[in-house]
Design a protein around this motif. Structure first.
Motif, PDB file in Angstrom:
ATOM      1  N   ASP A  49       9.178  24.230  56.066  1.00 23.84           N
ATOM      2  CA  ASP A  49       9.681  24.255  54.804  1.00 23.84           C
ATOM      3  C   ASP A  49      10.899  23.679  54.658  1.00 23.84           C
ATOM      4  O   ASP A  49      11.320  23.582  53.962  1.00 23.84           O
ATOM      5  N   ASN A  50      11.225  23.435  55.945  1.00 18.60           N
ATOM      6  CA  ASN A  50      12.364  22.436  55.869  1.00 18.60           C
ATOM      7  C   ASN A  50      12.604  21.488  55.821  1.00 18.60           C
ATOM      8  O   ASN A  50      13.040  19.938  54.465  1.00 18.60           O
ATOM      9  N   MET A  51      11.044  20.526  55.585  1.00 13.71           N
ATOM     10  CA  MET A  51      10.351  19.700  55.359  1.00 13.71           C
ATOM     11  C   MET A  51      10.487  19.398  54.125  1.00 13.71           C
ATOM     12  O   MET A  51      10.547  18.066  53.307  1.00 13.71           O
ATOM     13  N   ARG A  52       9.552  20.457  53.516  1.00 11.64           N
ATOM     14  CA  ARG A  52       9.079  20.838  51.836  1.00 11.64           C
ATOM     15  C   ARG A  52      10.988  20.616  50.981  1.00 11.64           C
ATOM     16  O   ARG A  52      11.218  19.669  49.994  1.00 11.64           O
ATOM     17  N   LEU A  53      11.840  21.227  51.811  1.00 15.09           N
ATOM     18  CA  LEU A  53      13.700  21.388  50.988  1.00 15.09           C
ATOM     19  C   LEU A  53      14.351  20.123  51.171  1.00 15.09           C
ATOM     20  O   LEU A  53      14.593  19.316  50.266  1.00 15.09           O
ATOM     21  N   MET A  54      14.220  19.175  52.099  1.00 16.32           N
ATOM     22  CA  MET A  54      13.872  17.892  52.572  1.00 16.32           C
ATOM     23  C   MET A  54      13.358  16.880  51.187  1.00 16.32           C
ATOM     24  O   MET A  54      13.652  15.717  50.592  1.00 16.32           O
ATOM     25  N   GLN A  55      12.039  16.983  50.812  1.00 22.16           N
ATOM     26  CA  GLN A  55      11.719  16.543  49.763  1.00 22.16           C
ATOM     27  C   GLN A  55      11.920  16.257  48.771  1.00 22.16           C
ATOM     28  O   GLN A  55      11.570  15.826  47.618  1.00 22.16           O
ATOM     29  N   VAL A  56      12.229  17.929  47.859  1.00 21.37           N
ATOM     30  CA  VAL A  56      12.822  17.395  47.197  1.00 21.37           C
ATOM     31  C   VAL A  56      14.031  16.793  47.178  1.00 21.37           C
ATOM     32  O   VAL A  56      14.566  17.037  45.929  1.00 21.37           O
ATOM     33  N   ARG A  57      14.990  17.924  48.001  1.00 23.35           N
ATOM     34  CA  ARG A  57      16.381  16.884  47.681  1.00 23.35           C
ATOM     35  C   ARG A  57      15.802  15.439  47.725  1.00 23.35           C
ATOM     36  O   ARG A  57      17.282  15.141  46.713  1.00 23.35           O
ATOM     37  N   TRP A  65       9.356   8.605  41.890  1.00 21.32           N
ATOM     38  CA  TRP A  65       7.745  10.233  42.070  1.00 21.32           C
ATOM     39  C   TRP A  65       6.794   9.837  43.206  1.00 21.32           C
ATOM     40  O   TRP A  65       6.364  10.580  44.222  1.00 21.32           O
ATOM     41  N   TYR A  66       6.201   8.680  43.617  1.00 18.79           N
ATOM     42  CA  TYR A  66       5.342   8.198  43.944  1.00 18.79           C
ATOM     43  C   TYR A  66       5.574   7.996  46.014  1.00 18.79           C
ATOM     44  O   TYR A  66       5.428   7.432  46.311  1.00 18.79           O
ATOM     45  N   ASP A  67       7.287   8.204  45.933  1.00 18.93           N
ATOM     46  CA  ASP A  67       7.811   7.302  47.361  1.00 18.93           C
ATOM     47  C   ASP A  67       8.296   8.999  47.396  1.00 18.93           C
ATOM     48  O   ASP A  67       8.758   9.553  47.560  1.00 18.93           O
ATOM     49  N   LEU A  68       7.208   8.990  48.629  1.00 22.09           N
ATOM     50  CA  LEU A  68       7.109  10.332  49.790  1.00 22.09           C
ATOM     51  C   LEU A  68       7.383  10.106  51.384  1.00 22.09           C
ATOM     52  O   LEU A  68       7.708  10.973  51.740  1.00 22.09           O
ATOM     53  N   ARG A  69       8.373   9.220  51.567  1.00 23.36           N
ATOM     54  CA  ARG A  69       8.890   8.619  52.732  1.00 23.36           C
ATOM     55  C   ARG A  69       9.847   9.046  52.981  1.00 23.36           C
ATOM     56  O   ARG A  69      10.619   9.609  52.461  1.00 23.36           O
ATOM     57  N   ASN A  70       9.714   9.961  54.263  1.00 25.71           N
ATOM     58  CA  ASN A  70      11.242  10.810  54.528  1.00 25.71           C
ATOM     59  C   ASN A  70      11.920   9.599  55.490  1.00 25.71           C
ATOM     60  O   ASN A  70      11.179   9.169  56.631  1.00 25.71           O
ATOM     61  N   TYR A  71      13.367   8.601  55.009  1.00 30.00           N
ATOM     62  CA  TYR A  71      14.144   8.465  55.668  1.00 30.00           C
ATOM     63  C   TYR A  71      14.473   8.384  55.819  1.00 30.00           C
ATOM     64  O   TYR A  71      15.727   7.946  56.915  1.00 30.00           O
ATOM     65  N   ILE A  86       3.042  18.750  43.705  1.00 25.23           N
ATOM     66  CA  ILE A  86       3.245  19.492  43.098  1.00 25.23           C
ATOM     67  C   ILE A  86       3.619  20.772  43.789  1.00 25.23           C
ATOM     68  O   ILE A  86       4.477  21.179  42.435  1.00 25.23           O
ATOM     69  N   VAL A  87       3.971  20.543  44.558  1.00 21.75           N
ATOM     70  CA  VAL A  87       4.726  22.291  45.147  1.00 21.75           C
ATOM     71  C   VAL A  87       6.156  22.092  45.243  1.00 21.75           C
ATOM     72  O   VAL A  87       6.583  23.211  45.188  1.00 21.75           O
ATOM     73  N   ASP A  88       6.747  20.971  44.713  1.00 20.66           N
ATOM     74  CA  ASP A  88       7.737  20.172  44.504  1.00 20.66           C
ATOM     75  C   ASP A  88       8.226  20.786  43.444  1.00 20.66           C
ATOM     76  O   ASP A  88       9.909  21.150  43.146  1.00 20.66           O
ATOM     77  N   LEU A  89       8.079  21.234  42.257  1.00 19.75           N
ATOM     78  CA  LEU A  89       8.227  21.432  41.246  1.00 19.75           C
ATOM     79  C   LEU A  89       8.834  22.466  40.792  1.00 19.75           C
ATOM     80  O   LEU A  89       9.622  22.068  40.144  1.00 19.75           O
ATOM     81  N   PRO A  90       8.016  23.704  40.993  1.00 19.26           N
ATOM     82  CA  PRO A  90       8.586  24.567  40.879  1.00 19.26           C
ATOM     83  C   PRO A  90      10.122  25.109  41.764  1.00 19.26           C
ATOM     84  O   PRO A  90      11.348  25.808  41.305  1.00 19.26           O
ATOM     85  N   ASP A 491      10.172  19.639  67.709  1.00 19.23           N
ATOM     86  CA  ASP A 491       9.805  20.366  66.687  1.00 19.23           C
ATOM     87  C   ASP A 491      11.578  20.772  66.004  1.00 19.23           C
ATOM     88  O   ASP A 491      11.798  21.961  65.427  1.00 19.23           O
ATOM     89  N   LEU A 492      12.765  20.737  66.398  1.00 21.71           N
ATOM     90  CA  LEU A 492      14.210  20.356  65.968  1.00 21.71           C
ATOM     91  C   LEU A 492      14.003  19.551  65.138  1.00 21.71           C
ATOM     92  O   LEU A 492      15.529  19.980  64.243  1.00 21.71           O
ATOM     93  N   GLY A 493      13.240  18.497  64.739  1.00 24.89           N
ATOM     94  CA  GLY A 493      13.682  16.983  64.073  1.00 24.89           C
ATOM     95  C   GLY A 493      13.941  17.810  62.794  1.00 24.89           C
ATOM     96  O   GLY A 493      15.412  17.414  61.978  1.00 24.89           O
ATOM     97  N   PRO A 494      13.143  18.480  61.938  1.00 29.28           N
ATOM     98  CA  PRO A 494      13.200  19.117  60.405  1.00 29.28           C
ATOM     99  C   PRO A 494      14.117  19.626  60.356  1.00 29.28           C
ATOM    100  O   PRO A 494      14.596  19.478  59.265  1.00 29.28           O
ATOM    101  N   ARG A 495      14.625  20.222  60.946  1.00 30.41           N
ATOM    102  CA  ARG A 495      15.893  21.353  60.594  1.00 30.41           C
ATOM    103  C   ARG A 495      16.972  20.657  60.981  1.00 30.41           C
ATOM    104  O   ARG A 495      17.838  21.166  60.369  1.00 30.41           O
ATOM    105  N   LEU A 496      17.065  20.215  61.968  1.00 32.37           N
ATOM    106  CA  LEU A 496      18.256  19.664  61.964  1.00 32.37           C
ATOM    107  C   LEU A 496      19.143  18.375  60.953  1.00 32.37           C
ATOM    108  O   LEU A 496      20.053  18.328  60.466  1.00 32.37           O
ATOM    109  N   ILE A 497      18.052  17.809  59.958  1.00 34.06           N
ATOM    110  CA  ILE A 497      17.576  17.099  59.310  1.00 34.06           C
ATOM    111  C   ILE A 497      18.075  17.746  57.981  1.00 34.06           C
ATOM    112  O   ILE A 497      19.495  17.077  56.603  1.00 34.06           O
TER     113      ILE A 497
END
Length: 596
Positions: A49-57, A65-71, A86-90, A491-497
């Motif tokens: 869930d945290n990574m999904r929000l980071m992807q949307v941000r 659009w085609y770059d899904l790399r998390n920096y 797809i799930v980012d859109l809503p 497991d703390l990394g995605p929440r931290l960022i």
């Protein structure tokens, strides 16, 4: 009185979609209200869930659009993830809609609270359509009730559960509705489009998509007149996967990998669509000939897959043996149900078992009627979904959702008997008992009253520590420090960022395997090795959460290692403790020699 009841019944039947939508709106408002505290504190409890929000941000901040790399993980190069947009859109759409009125931060919280409930509306309509066709026109309210009484399935649609599982369950519910649709072309198209959408989101539902295709092919084998369903399914599956690949496949998914809709799986499903379309065109009159032709097409596709893509016959994640045994094999949701505590497995399996019983009885009762084929499809899917629990417990939500038609049939069978009871007390208490039984709720009630498999104090301590360390009050004080790279648990990394402006090293994603192993090697190895790895990643701070679930792996499975020694109070001259607010569950250290 009878005329009024009949009129009410006609209205419920005629306006069932509108009424289901109203019910969904009420349910949405209720859960947003009930979980408002969690929404306010952005309680994204799962790393995904945290990574999904980071992807949307990243998307809203202008990332391609085609770059899904998390920096923000493993900087500066970051890492690619196997998801799609797809799930980012809503989520992104809700943020864009709300932020002019409430600001960015509040818009994100509201979007994360509302977005997971959107696919629940699809599920309620799809389940309603299924039970109306198979049980009775007025059975759809029962399906809503039983869906809301499920445990794991409903959790996939709760506020802040913004990962892709809810949408994939929604596509699965549409798939079953399409299998039962008496209109062949429409039913086949629904199954094909739902499968293609699910595959474009991710491959978690691949076995279910294959099962759906097999059921449609078997229907055609049994009855050549079902060719329109097979043809529409074939065209929408192949065309839908092709469109999904063109529109949503990231740059990293345009290579020969096995973990997403890449050229490998695209070729498989386009070939499958072409082969099934050919079968539909031929449609020989002899059933045995149809069976042989279907076996030839299926065997040809499977053989070509095994010959051309042998790397996908083993672990689709294509991780190293070390990473598999060190990390992937220990992921709890990837273990079969019999390897979980009774307290976890029993309530999870209760509803699927009742669903299989109900679907089996309904199939038997439907002999000689037009509903037989539909119930046979539901029985096959319900049994298959429950059997998937023997592979991975993450199949639980799908198994519970696939049980809804079966338990609805059981309820419809028993309801006339309950209403015929003269005593109101018998009707109430018997009704409650029947509901508890067929909904699987009896399992949770039993566990509340019986001292079965109670969590040990050690487990409770771990769960409490894990929960506290992931909260906003725990992590937000880190924003008072200049931005840097923090070395912390996987497991703390995605929440931290997500909650701070700092970068981290790793998240629990197989394409991030090298960084995951670096974290493992650091915490399990010697202090000297730990420092070298931290400096290699440019980390200037180290953050740990004592007693967090991941910390127990480093402490218990690597005695004498760096983290074990740190947990037992040993100090190191290259680590300087830094103060955190009183009562903080975290420990923060400055790494000597780290470069900002």
């Amino acid at each position: 009185m009878n005329d009024q009841l009949q009129s009410l019944g006609r209205d419920l039947d005629r306006h069932w979609i509108k009424l289901t939508t109203i019910a969904w709106v009420v349910i949405t408002i209720f859960y947003v209200w009930q979980r408002w505290a969690a929404i306010h504190w952005l309680s994204l409890g799962d790393t995904d869930d945290n990574m999904r929000l980071m992807q949307v941000r990243a998307l809203l901040d202008g990332q391609g659009w085609y770059d899904l790399r998390n920096y923000r993980l493993n900087p500066p190069q970051g890492f690619n993830i196997h998801w799609s947009r797809i799930v980012d859109l809503p989520i992104a759409g809700l943020i864009l809609l709300l932020r002019p009125f409430v600001g960015v931060a509040e818009a994100e919280k509201l979007a994360c609270g509302i977005a997971p409930l959107l696919p629940l509306g699809v599920v309620l309509v799809a389940l309603g359509a299924t039970v109306r066709r198979l049980v009775a026109p007025l059975a759809w309210p029962l399906a809503i009730v039983f869906m809301l009484s499920s445990t794991n399935a409903l959790l996939m649609f709760m506020p802040d559960r913004i990962d892709h599982h809810g949408w994939q369950l929604a596509m699965l519910s549409v798939t079953v509705a399409g299998l039962c649709d008496p209109k062949q072309a429409r039913g086949g198209a629904l199954v094909g489009l739902a499968s293609a959408t699910s595959l474009a989101i991710g491959l978690e539902m691949l076995p279910y998509c294959v099962m759906a295709g097999a059921i449609i092919a078997l229907r055609w084998v049994w009855d050549a007149d079902d060719r329109a369903r097979l043809m529409s399914y074939a065209l929408t599956l192949g065309g839908g996967c092709a469109a999904g690949y063109v529109v949503f496949a990231s740059e990293a998914n345009r290579v020969m990998r096995c973990d997403a809709l890449t050229p490998i799986w695209l070729s498989v499903f386009v070939a499958a669509g072409a082969g099934l379309a050919l079968l539909a065109l031929l449609s020989p009159a002899d059933r045995k000939v149809r069976l042989v032709l279907a076996a030839i097409v299926g065997g040809a596709i499977a053989g070509a897959f095994a010959t051309l893509f042998p790397q996908c016959l083993s672990r689709p994640e294509q991780v190293s043996d070390e990473l598999y045994y060190s990390w992937l094999s220990n992921v709890r949701e990837a273990k079969p149900i019999y390897r979980h505590p009774f307290r976890t497995g029993f309530p999870l399996a209760a509803l699927p078992v009742m669903g299989i019983i109900g679907a089996g009885i309904a199939t038997w009762r439907a002999r000689g009627t037009a509903r037989l084929v539909g119930w046979a499809c539901v029985s096959l899917f319900a049994s298959f979904s429950a059997a998937m629990l023997l592979w991975q417990v993450r199949a639980g939500p799908a198994a519970q959702m696939m049980a809804i038609p079966g338990v609805t049939a059981l309820a419809a069978l028993l309801l006339p008997w309950l209403l015929a009871q003269r005593s109101i007390f018998v009707r109430v208490f018997a009704g409650a008992a029947v509901f508890a039984l067929i909904s699987g709720s009896f399992a949770s009630l039993m566990l509340r009253t019986l001292p079965i498999d109670q969590p040990a104090p050690y487990v409770q301590r771990v769960n409490r520590a894990t929960g506290r360390c992931l909260t906003v009050p725990a992590l937000e004080p880190l924003n008072q420090m200049p931005r840097t790279t923090i070395f912390t648990f996987v497991d703390l990394g995605p929440r931290l960022i997500t909650l701070t402006h700092h970068d981290a090293i790793a998240g629990p994603y197989h394409r991030n395997g090298e960084a995951i192993l670096d974290v493992h090697h650091a915490f399990k190895g010697s202090p000297e090795q730990a420092r070298a790895i931290m400096l290699k990643h440019g980390a200037t701070l180290m953050l740990v959460c004592p007693n967090m679930a991941e910390s127990t792996v480093y402490r218990d499975k690597a005695p004498g290692g760096f983290y074990d020694r740190l947990a037992h109070g040993e100090t190191f001259d290259w680590l300087t403790p830094l103060p955190l607010p009183k009562g903080s569950p975290l420990r923060l250290f400055r790494i000597k020699g780290g470069q900002r």
